[in-house]
Each structure stands twice: as C-alpha cells, then as structure tokens.
Write a protein that holds these residues in place. Structure first.
Motif, PDB file in Angstrom:
ATOM      1  N   SER A 171       8.370  28.245   9.634  1.00 52.94           N
ATOM      2  CA  SER A 171       8.858  28.965   8.455  1.00 52.94           C
ATOM      3  C   SER A 171       8.421  30.429   8.461  1.00 52.94           C
ATOM      4  O   SER A 171       7.223  30.727   8.449  1.00 52.94           O
ATOM      5  CB  SER A 171       8.303  28.281   7.197  1.00 52.94           C
ATOM      6  OG  SER A 171       8.332  29.183   6.116  1.00 52.94           O
ATOM      7  N   PRO A 172       9.386  31.369   8.428  1.00 48.70           N
ATOM      8  CA  PRO A 172       9.010  32.784   8.365  1.00 48.70           C
ATOM      9  C   PRO A 172       8.257  33.117   7.079  1.00 48.70           C
ATOM     10  O   PRO A 172       7.344  33.942   7.094  1.00 48.70           O
ATOM     11  CB  PRO A 172      10.358  33.530   8.397  1.00 48.70           C
ATOM     12  CG  PRO A 172      11.431  32.513   8.552  1.00 48.70           C
ATOM     13  CD  PRO A 172      10.838  31.141   8.448  1.00 48.70           C
ATOM     14  N   VAL A 173       8.604  32.453   5.989  1.00 54.18           N
ATOM     15  CA  VAL A 173       7.928  32.717   4.707  1.00 54.18           C
ATOM     16  C   VAL A 173       6.452  32.342   4.831  1.00 54.18           C
ATOM     17  O   VAL A 173       5.553  33.100   4.448  1.00 54.18           O
ATOM     18  CB  VAL A 173       8.582  31.877   3.580  1.00 54.18           C
ATOM     19  CG1 VAL A 173       7.863  32.061   2.265  1.00 54.18           C
ATOM     20  CG2 VAL A 173      10.054  32.222   3.434  1.00 54.18           C
ATOM     21  N   LEU A 174       6.182  31.152   5.407  1.00 52.32           N
ATOM     22  CA  LEU A 174       4.790  30.705   5.527  1.00 52.32           C
ATOM     23  C   LEU A 174       4.028  31.498   6.595  1.00 52.32           C
ATOM     24  O   LEU A 174       2.829  31.727   6.455  1.00 52.32           O
ATOM     25  CB  LEU A 174       4.742  29.198   5.798  1.00 52.32           C
ATOM     26  CG  LEU A 174       5.165  28.343   4.589  1.00 52.32           C
ATOM     27  CD1 LEU A 174       5.212  26.865   4.944  1.00 52.32           C
ATOM     28  CD2 LEU A 174       4.234  28.555   3.400  1.00 52.32           C
ATOM     29  N   ARG A 175       4.727  31.947   7.654  1.00 56.25           N
ATOM     30  CA  ARG A 175       4.029  32.802   8.642  1.00 56.25           C
ATOM     31  C   ARG A 175       3.448  34.041   7.969  1.00 56.25           C
ATOM     32  O   ARG A 175       2.318  34.451   8.251  1.00 56.25           O
ATOM     33  CB  ARG A 175       5.006  33.256   9.731  1.00 56.25           C
ATOM     34  CG  ARG A 175       5.259  32.222  10.785  1.00 56.25           C
ATOM     35  CD  ARG A 175       6.076  32.813  11.912  1.00 56.25           C
ATOM     36  NE  ARG A 175       6.488  31.786  12.831  1.00 56.25           N
ATOM     37  CZ  ARG A 175       6.864  31.996  14.082  1.00 56.25           C
ATOM     38  NH1 ARG A 175       6.872  33.218  14.576  1.00 56.25           N
ATOM     39  NH2 ARG A 175       7.212  30.997  14.861  1.00 56.25           N
ATOM     40  N   ALA A 176       4.220  34.646   7.070  1.00 57.09           N
ATOM     41  CA  ALA A 176       3.745  35.858   6.382  1.00 57.09           C
ATOM     42  C   ALA A 176       2.525  35.527   5.525  1.00 57.09           C
ATOM     43  O   ALA A 176       1.541  36.276   5.503  1.00 57.09           O
ATOM     44  CB  ALA A 176       4.871  36.440   5.532  1.00 57.09           C
ATOM     45  N   THR A 177       2.557  34.385   4.846  1.00 64.01           N
ATOM     46  CA  THR A 177       1.407  33.982   4.021  1.00 64.01           C
ATOM     47  C   THR A 177       0.180  33.749   4.906  1.00 64.01           C
ATOM     48  O   THR A 177      -0.940  34.148   4.566  1.00 64.01           O
ATOM     49  CB  THR A 177       1.737  32.678   3.261  1.00 64.01           C
ATOM     50  OG1 THR A 177       2.950  32.869   2.577  1.00 64.01           O
ATOM     51  CG2 THR A 177       0.653  32.304   2.270  1.00 64.01           C
ATOM     52  N   GLN A 178       0.389  33.079   6.045  1.00 66.64           N
ATOM     53  CA  GLN A 178      -0.744  32.796   6.957  1.00 66.64           C
ATOM     54  C   GLN A 178      -1.385  34.098   7.437  1.00 66.64           C
ATOM     55  O   GLN A 178      -2.610  34.213   7.520  1.00 66.64           O
ATOM     56  CB  GLN A 178      -0.240  31.967   8.151  1.00 66.64           C
ATOM     57  CG  GLN A 178       0.156  30.550   7.761  1.00 66.64           C
ATOM     58  CD  GLN A 178       1.217  29.936   8.661  1.00 66.64           C
ATOM     59  OE1 GLN A 178       1.470  30.410   9.768  1.00 66.64           O
ATOM     60  NE2 GLN A 178       1.848  28.871   8.181  1.00 66.64           N
ATOM     61  N   ARG A 179      -0.533  35.092   7.753  1.00 65.55           N
ATOM     62  CA  ARG A 179      -1.049  36.387   8.232  1.00 65.55           C
ATOM     63  C   ARG A 179      -1.975  36.984   7.165  1.00 65.55           C
ATOM     64  O   ARG A 179      -3.068  37.461   7.464  1.00 65.55           O
ATOM     65  CB  ARG A 179       0.138  37.313   8.504  1.00 65.55           C
ATOM     66  CG  ARG A 179      -0.147  38.435   9.485  1.00 65.55           C
ATOM     67  CD  ARG A 179       1.093  39.308   9.673  1.00 65.55           C
ATOM     68  NE  ARG A 179       2.210  38.614  10.283  1.00 65.55           N
ATOM     69  CZ  ARG A 179       2.362  38.418  11.590  1.00 65.55           C
ATOM     70  NH1 ARG A 179       1.445  38.864  12.410  1.00 65.55           N
ATOM     71  NH2 ARG A 179       3.409  37.772  12.062  1.00 65.55           N
ATOM     72  N   THR A 180      -1.558  36.900   5.913  1.00 61.94           N
ATOM     73  CA  THR A 180      -2.370  37.443   4.812  1.00 61.94           C
ATOM     74  C   THR A 180      -3.662  36.645   4.668  1.00 61.94           C
ATOM     75  O   THR A 180      -4.752  37.221   4.540  1.00 61.94           O
ATOM     76  CB  THR A 180      -1.574  37.372   3.483  1.00 61.94           C
ATOM     77  OG1 THR A 180      -0.322  37.986   3.702  1.00 61.94           O
ATOM     78  CG2 THR A 180      -2.290  38.054   2.355  1.00 61.94           C
ATOM     79  N   THR A 181      -3.567  35.323   4.711  1.00 61.40           N
ATOM     80  CA  THR A 181      -4.770  34.485   4.528  1.00 61.40           C
ATOM     81  C   THR A 181      -5.799  34.769   5.616  1.00 61.40           C
ATOM     82  O   THR A 181      -7.004  34.764   5.355  1.00 61.40           O
ATOM     83  CB  THR A 181      -4.389  32.984   4.557  1.00 61.40           C
ATOM     84  OG1 THR A 181      -3.358  32.761   3.619  1.00 61.40           O
ATOM     85  CG2 THR A 181      -5.580  32.100   4.225  1.00 61.40           C
ATOM     86  N   LEU A 182      -5.325  35.008   6.850  1.00 56.47           N
ATOM     87  CA  LEU A 182      -6.281  35.221   7.956  1.00 56.47           C
ATOM     88  C   LEU A 182      -6.860  36.633   7.954  1.00 56.47           C
ATOM     89  O   LEU A 182      -7.691  36.962   8.800  1.00 56.47           O
ATOM     90  CB  LEU A 182      -5.616  34.935   9.294  1.00 56.47           C
ATOM     91  CG  LEU A 182      -5.259  33.463   9.561  1.00 56.47           C
ATOM     92  CD1 LEU A 182      -4.787  33.283  10.981  1.00 56.47           C
ATOM     93  CD2 LEU A 182      -6.439  32.533   9.277  1.00 56.47           C
ATOM     94  N   GLY A 183      -6.408  37.483   7.012  1.00 57.59           N
ATOM     95  CA  GLY A 183      -6.938  38.842   6.929  1.00 57.59           C
ATOM     96  C   GLY A 183      -6.683  39.547   8.247  1.00 57.59           C
ATOM     97  O   GLY A 183      -5.623  39.441   8.824  1.00 57.59           O
TER      98      GLY A 183
END
Ligand SMILES: C[S@@+](CC[C@H](N)C(=O)[O-])C[C@H]1O[C@@H](n2cnc3c(N)ncnc32)[C@H](O)[C@@H]1O
Length: 350
Positions: free
Chosen positions: A117-129
């Motif tokens: 999911s592109p939407v969740l990839r963006a969230t993961q990038r943010t979560t991993l700082g």
C-alpha cells in the motif's frame, strides 16, 4: 453501493462468477478502491487493532528475540532486517528502539519493508523517522543476505481459495450476482491437486482454505535462511479446517459481500503450510511466547512509571496480548530457522 461493488457487479455480470480468492484480492488491493490501498485501518478510530498497536512490549520482546538469534548465529554482517506488511510501522520502530543497545546490530542491519500500500508506505516512513529503510513489493526482491524477518498479521491478509469437500472432489466458494447484489455460491465439484492430501483427513461437507501466494513467499524466505530467523505471528491454527473468512469494519464483523473495499477481509492462517522442507521450525501460542520472553517482567518495569488511567491501560494491554480468552491463545507464532542454528528464544522444544 461502494464504487468497487458497482465495478465488481458489472464485471461478474459480463464474465461470470469470480473465485472468493479473486474477490478478496480486489477488495484488499484494488489500485483505486482497495481496502489497504486507500485507507488507514488501524486503531480505535479504524477497523481493527493489532498487537504492536496495543503495546510497545510486543515489538520490544520480539526485537530482542531476533537480535538474540543474530548473536547466536555469529552476528552476520551485513544482514537483512525485514518486515512483511508493516502497517503503520510501529512494530519495526519498537524493534529498532529495543535493539539499539545490541552492539553491531544496527550497523549491520539493512532494513526492508515489504508493503503493497502506497498510503501505508508513507506512514511507515514517518513512523521510522530518519531511520534508513528500503521498501519493496515482493519478498523475492530482498537482498541475498542472512535474513532476520518478522511478519505480524500479514499472512491473514492474503487472499485465500475456499473449498467444500464433496465425495471425491471440491466445490470452490465463488462470488456471483443475484438480484443486483453480490452473493456467495459454489462451483461444481472438481479435483484440486493442491488438496489431494486433505482427502484423507476431511469428510464430505467440511471446508478447507488454501493461500496460493504463501508457498512462493515462503520459498523466497527459505532461500535466504542459510542464516537467520523468520517469525510469523497471526491468528489461525496448525492445519486449515472450517470457514474462517471474515470481514471487519469499525471493529464489527460484517457480511463479506457487503461494502467491498471498505471492510478488512481476512482468513485464519494455516501454519503447517508455512513450513518449508529443509528448515527447522518451532510453533507456539502468542501468549506462551511473550511469557517466555519475559513480558511479565517488562510489564512490571513499565508499570513503575505509570499511574491512574495510564496504568490501567497498560495492565489491560498486557492481558490483551497474553490472555487465554484474548489474543494469547487465538494468535500463534511460528519460527523458521536453519537446521544447524540454535533454536530461537521463547519457543518450546519441538
Ligand atoms: C493487518 S495489517 C498488519 C499490519 C502490521 N503488521 C501490524 O501488526 O500492525 C496487514 C499489512 O499487510 C499489508 N499487505 C497486505 N497484503 C499485502 C501484499 N500482498 N503484499 C505486501 N503487503 C501487503 C497491508 O497493507 C498492511 O500493512
């Protein structure tokens, strides 16, 4: 009617019923209308809550289990630290925080997240700082390095084919259209080579499910496990039996043909089907694994800094992860590792 429902009704009307597998695939990952491709399903405001979202202890303990296996296997460097289906990225963030103090682990790790999911990839990038990470669609694109991998509630999100046993063949669950609505039906009975072995342990009328994508994912993991450890946590059992497909929206079950693309659809994982030839494995419940990895001690340590509602929430989260009537028994954990390696911490002897 959801946009995907309209699209599927028109397709089925034109070309005939589709398998439950193909229906599930469209509902979950249709590029424009799919459940995972378009939304953030996690948490109280979403449709379901997963273990890493319940408590940081889940990721911390499993992260240390992976790091211990890495140490036990001679600290290979470089190595791949991978997660399948990382959701919001919370589990990987907790693993990285818990393993900061393991000498050499972060320097040697190349982090890979397998996410559709592109939407969740963006969230993961943010979560991993700022933590460097790579994203891929498929496990077979992971580097050919020692592999330490985790997958929580990933395999339950993969589409399954569902069959009802007839006398000597199998009727497949299909999605058709009746009175302008999506409805479930069954194909005529046919032989299914992938289920030949289940003719001996099932009776006519019983239902079994198979996940067609799982064998090639497992094969790609197995190829890289000359050194390493794969931990899979999910709800399910040792062997598929019965209808386990369910749709969930806003924490309630809904009929699976209702609101396609707007409800999560899952099936219980058949863990036996995730064990490839040539690798060692261990299998236990989530509750037993977390207990053996020291959740009681970690919970007690965290509780010292908490009071009031925060303390109540923390104690409730601990019970939810481990309790026999909550996730502790329904969820299972499978470890795959090289036959010559030390078995991972927390799993009982085979
Ligand atoms: C139920 S969520 C689990 C999320 C996370 N592991 C957790 O425990 O919170 C399933 C995850 O798998 C991803 N996913 C589903 N099907 C996938 C596929 N075929 N390939 C890659 N990722 C997939 C979803 O987008 C989502 O991130």
């Amino acid at each position: 009617m959801t946009p995907l429902e309209d699209l599927l009704i028109r397709r089925i009307t034109a070309t005939g019923p589709m398998t439950l597998h193909d229906y599930m695939a469209e509902c979950l990952l249709h590029p424009e209308h799919g459940y995972y491709t378009t939304r953030q399903p996690f948490g109280v405001a979403g449709d379901f809550t997963t273990a890493p979202e319940i408590s940081q202890m889940f990721g911390e303990l499993l992260g240390l289990c992976l790091a211990q296996a890495w140490l036990d296997q001679g600290s290979p460097a470089p190595f791949t630290l991978a997660e399948l289906g990382p959701g919001r990225g919370t589990l990987m963030a907790d693993i990285l925080r818990a393993t900061r103090g393991v000498p050499g682990f972060h320097d040697a790790a190349q982090i890979w997240l397998i996410e559709a999911s592109p939407v969740l990839r963006a969230t993961q990038r943010t979560t991993l700082g700022g933590h460097p990470a790579h994203w891929a669609d498929q496990v077979d694109t992971l580097p050919e390095l020692p592999l330490f991998l985790i997958a929580n509630e990933f395999f339950d999100a993969l589409p399954i084919r569902q069959f009802r046993r007839a006398t000597d063949g199998w009727e497949e669950t299909m999605v058709g259209v009746s009175d302008g609505k999506l409805t479930l039906g069954r194909s005529p009975a046919l032989p299914v080579p992938a289920l030949a072995h289940r003719l001996t342990d099932t009776r006519p009328g019983q239902i079994v499910e198979i996940c067609p994508a799982a064998p090639s994912i497992i094969q790609s993991i197995a190829l890289r496990l000359t050194k390493g450890l794969a931990l899979m946590i999910d709800y399910g059992g040792w062997q598929s039996l019965g209808d386990t497909v369910q749709a969930l929206a806003r924490h309630q079950t809904v009929p699976i043909t209702e609101s396609p693309g707007q409800a999560d659809i899952t099936a219980h994982v058949d863990f036996q089907a995730l064990v490839p030839p040539g690798l060692a494995h261990r299998y236990t419940t989530q509750g037993a694994l977390l207990a053996a990895l020291g959740i009681a001690q970690r919970a007690e340590r965290l509780a010292r800094n908490l009071t009031g509602a925060a303390l109540e929430n923390h104690l409730a989260a601990t019970r939810r992860l481990t309790g026999a009537t909550e996730m502790g028994t329904l969820f299972k954990a499978l470890a795959l590792f090289p036959p010559n390696a030390m078995p991972p911490a927390g799993f009982p002897d085979a």
